[in-house]
Design a protein around this motif. Structure first.
Motif, PDB file in Angstrom:
ATOM      1  N   PHE A 178      69.354  11.263  20.239  1.00 53.36           N
ATOM      2  CA  PHE A 178      70.536  11.571  21.041  1.00 53.36           C
ATOM      3  C   PHE A 178      71.572  12.186  20.108  1.00 53.36           C
ATOM      4  O   PHE A 178      71.801  11.686  19.006  1.00 53.36           O
ATOM      5  CB  PHE A 178      71.102  10.310  21.700  1.00 53.36           C
ATOM      6  CG  PHE A 178      70.365   9.917  22.946  1.00 53.36           C
ATOM      7  CD1 PHE A 178      70.626  10.567  24.142  1.00 53.36           C
ATOM      8  CD2 PHE A 178      69.400   8.923  22.913  1.00 53.36           C
ATOM      9  CE1 PHE A 178      69.928  10.220  25.304  1.00 53.36           C
ATOM     10  CE2 PHE A 178      68.700   8.576  24.054  1.00 53.36           C
ATOM     11  CZ  PHE A 178      68.969   9.221  25.253  1.00 53.36           C
ATOM     12  N   LEU A 179      72.163  13.270  20.587  1.00 52.37           N
ATOM     13  CA  LEU A 179      73.154  13.966  19.760  1.00 52.37           C
ATOM     14  C   LEU A 179      74.499  13.958  20.476  1.00 52.37           C
ATOM     15  O   LEU A 179      74.636  14.520  21.575  1.00 52.37           O
ATOM     16  CB  LEU A 179      72.689  15.410  19.517  1.00 52.37           C
ATOM     17  CG  LEU A 179      73.615  16.278  18.672  1.00 52.37           C
ATOM     18  CD1 LEU A 179      73.718  15.751  17.245  1.00 52.37           C
ATOM     19  CD2 LEU A 179      73.133  17.728  18.648  1.00 52.37           C
ATOM     20  N   GLY A 180      75.485  13.302  19.845  1.00 49.66           N
ATOM     21  CA  GLY A 180      76.840  13.260  20.406  1.00 49.66           C
ATOM     22  C   GLY A 180      77.741  14.267  19.726  1.00 49.66           C
ATOM     23  O   GLY A 180      77.281  15.167  19.022  1.00 49.66           O
ATOM     24  N   LYS A 256      60.816  14.722  18.557  1.00 45.68           N
ATOM     25  CA  LYS A 256      60.122  15.642  19.471  1.00 45.68           C
ATOM     26  C   LYS A 256      61.093  16.091  20.556  1.00 45.68           C
ATOM     27  O   LYS A 256      60.927  17.140  21.157  1.00 45.68           O
ATOM     28  CB  LYS A 256      58.937  14.922  20.125  1.00 45.68           C
ATOM     29  CG  LYS A 256      57.738  14.807  19.225  1.00 45.68           C
ATOM     30  CD  LYS A 256      56.504  14.520  20.076  1.00 45.68           C
ATOM     31  CE  LYS A 256      55.302  14.261  19.186  1.00 45.68           C
ATOM     32  NZ  LYS A 256      54.416  13.263  19.752  1.00 45.68           N
ATOM     33  N   PHE A 257      62.081  15.213  20.826  1.00 45.50           N
ATOM     34  CA  PHE A 257      63.053  15.502  21.887  1.00 45.50           C
ATOM     35  C   PHE A 257      64.466  15.248  21.370  1.00 45.50           C
ATOM     36  O   PHE A 257      64.702  14.257  20.682  1.00 45.50           O
ATOM     37  CB  PHE A 257      62.789  14.615  23.110  1.00 45.50           C
ATOM     38  CG  PHE A 257      61.412  14.800  23.666  1.00 45.50           C
ATOM     39  CD1 PHE A 257      61.155  15.800  24.599  1.00 45.50           C
ATOM     40  CD2 PHE A 257      60.363  14.007  23.228  1.00 45.50           C
ATOM     41  CE1 PHE A 257      59.872  15.996  25.091  1.00 45.50           C
ATOM     42  CE2 PHE A 257      59.074  14.191  23.712  1.00 45.50           C
ATOM     43  CZ  PHE A 257      58.830  15.193  24.651  1.00 45.50           C
ATOM     44  N   ILE A 258      65.362  16.145  21.710  1.00 43.29           N
ATOM     45  CA  ILE A 258      66.784  15.943  21.398  1.00 43.29           C
ATOM     46  C   ILE A 258      67.538  16.007  22.723  1.00 43.29           C
ATOM     47  O   ILE A 258      67.372  16.965  23.491  1.00 43.29           O
ATOM     48  CB  ILE A 258      67.324  17.033  20.446  1.00 43.29           C
ATOM     49  CG1 ILE A 258      66.575  17.016  19.108  1.00 43.29           C
ATOM     50  CG2 ILE A 258      68.827  16.841  20.209  1.00 43.29           C
ATOM     51  CD1 ILE A 258      66.990  18.110  18.133  1.00 43.29           C
ATOM     52  N   CYS A 259      68.346  14.979  22.976  1.00 44.28           N
ATOM     53  CA  CYS A 259      69.161  14.983  24.191  1.00 44.28           C
ATOM     54  C   CYS A 259      70.622  15.169  23.777  1.00 44.28           C
ATOM     55  O   CYS A 259      71.208  14.290  23.128  1.00 44.28           O
ATOM     56  CB  CYS A 259      68.977  13.677  24.959  1.00 44.28           C
ATOM     57  SG  CYS A 259      69.970  13.630  26.466  1.00 44.28           S
ATOM     58  N   CYS A 260      71.171  16.322  24.108  1.00 43.98           N
ATOM     59  CA  CYS A 260      72.571  16.602  23.768  1.00 43.98           C
ATOM     60  C   CYS A 260      73.474  15.922  24.789  1.00 43.98           C
ATOM     61  O   CYS A 260      73.308  16.109  26.000  1.00 43.98           O
ATOM     62  CB  CYS A 260      72.843  18.107  23.806  1.00 43.98           C
ATOM     63  SG  CYS A 260      71.923  19.012  22.581  1.00 43.98           S
TER      64      CYS A 260
END
Ligand code: URA
Length: 328
Positions: A178-180, A256-260
């Motif tokens: 997760f990217l904040g 594998k996954f980044i959630c912005c």
């Protein structure tokens, strides 16, 4: 992201290409061109909600500091590098310029006034961290990176306001990052991302919604590693100066996954000015990861009516990850 931010980003690209000043007419043209191309330049999603394949966007090579040609160094140099002062390019003289404003045949011609690019956004040289992603022990790689981050003094305003730097939290072997945006007051105090009210909501989204463990199944970090004063959004130059740390983190964790989470994360990561509402429910690529975007938990605290849309986004992500989506 507003036009000013877009212009700053463009100026940074010019700096990376070794260009130190532009004329006023050029600056004006740049502003007009940016306005016109803003919509056109949005990154293309790999696929939309219906799963239809769209053109791939590759921002994997976004390492502007590595492309920088030798040029002036910032006065705000990295501590590991000897501080070099900025020497302005000598003013163009009559003998060397066809833009002479004195004497000669071109005396009626006023030289275009030159606008120096802001010193603030000249990127200091980074150290080479390319060995860190190759380390087998990702905890140790992140610990070493954290030491470098703690020493960083690139953004004067952030450095003078921070209690401490905030690198990341969670499992560096997790598939999902997760990217904040940036640490807030609570994160600045504790040195851990997403521990305040927004963080508590994020935990619920992960654990109650996605039914996975925040600690075991995710790694969480931000565009910035220092708290912006008053919780303002990151400035483009700050995001730019912090980018090598983010990219190194991504390369170490290899998600594998980044959630912005929110517009800042999505726009800075994918280098776009597209709104978050247009980026959600779509799939992008960055550094070998599939990227999805949704609203920031802090925004949801102020706008609970968007929680349903966010849940749709998390379900979209869960399907991509192969997680079971109930009632589907
Ligand atoms: N908001 C963010 O974007 N990041 C944090 O770490 C906390 C709040």
């Amino acid at each position: 992201m507003n036009l000013r931010h877009a212009i700053l980003q463009r100026l940074q690209s010019l700096q990376c290409a070794g260009i130190e000043e532009i004329s006023r007419p050029q600056a004006r043209k740049l502003a007009i061109a940016l306005k016109e191309s803003e919509a056109k330049n949005a990154p293309k999603p790999v696929s939309d909600q219906a799963g239809q394949t769209v053109q791939t966007v590759s921002t994997a090579d976004f390492r502007p500091w590595e492309k920088r040609t030798p040029g002036p160094q910032t006065a705000q140099a990295s501590p590991a590098q000897p501080s070099k002062s900025f020497t302005p390019r000598p003013k163009t003289t009559a003998s060397s310029s066809s833009y002479s404003s004195s004497g000669s045949a071109s005396s009626s011609y006023m030289a275009p006034k030159r606008t120096a690019l802001s010193l603030e956004i000249i990127v200091p040289p980074h150290e080479d961290y390319s060995a860190l992603p190759l380390m087998e022990d990702r905890h140790e790689a992140l610990r070493l990176l954290g030491e470098k981050v703690r020493q960083c003094v690139r953004c004067i305003e952030l450095v003078s306001n921070r209690t401490q730097t905030v690198l990341g939290v969670g499992n560096p072997y997790a598939e999902l990052m997760f990217l904040g945006e940036a640490p807030g007051a609570d994160e600045d105090r504790q040195g851990i991302p997403f521990v305040g009210r927004a963080g508590q909501l994020l935990t619920k989204m992960i654990e109650n919604g996605m039914k996975i463990s925040r600690e075991e199944n995710t790694y969480i970090c931000n565009i910035l590693r220092c708290r912006p004063p008053g919780n303002r959004a990151p400035m483009p130059e700050e995001a730019f100066k912090c980018r090598q740390f983010l990219d190194t983190q991504i390369d170490i964790v290899k998600p594998k996954f980044i959630c912005c989470l929110g517009a800042s994360a999505a726009q800075y990561l994918l280098d776009t000015t597209t709104t978050i509402s247009r980026m959600r429910q779509r799939e992008y690529r960055y550094r070998n990861a599939t990227v999805v975007c949704t609203y920031h938990p802090a925004y949801l605290l102020r706008n609970p009516s968007q929680k349903a849309a966010t849940w749709q986004d998390l379900q979209f992500l869960m399907k991509l990850m192969g997680l079971k989506v109930e009632n589907d």
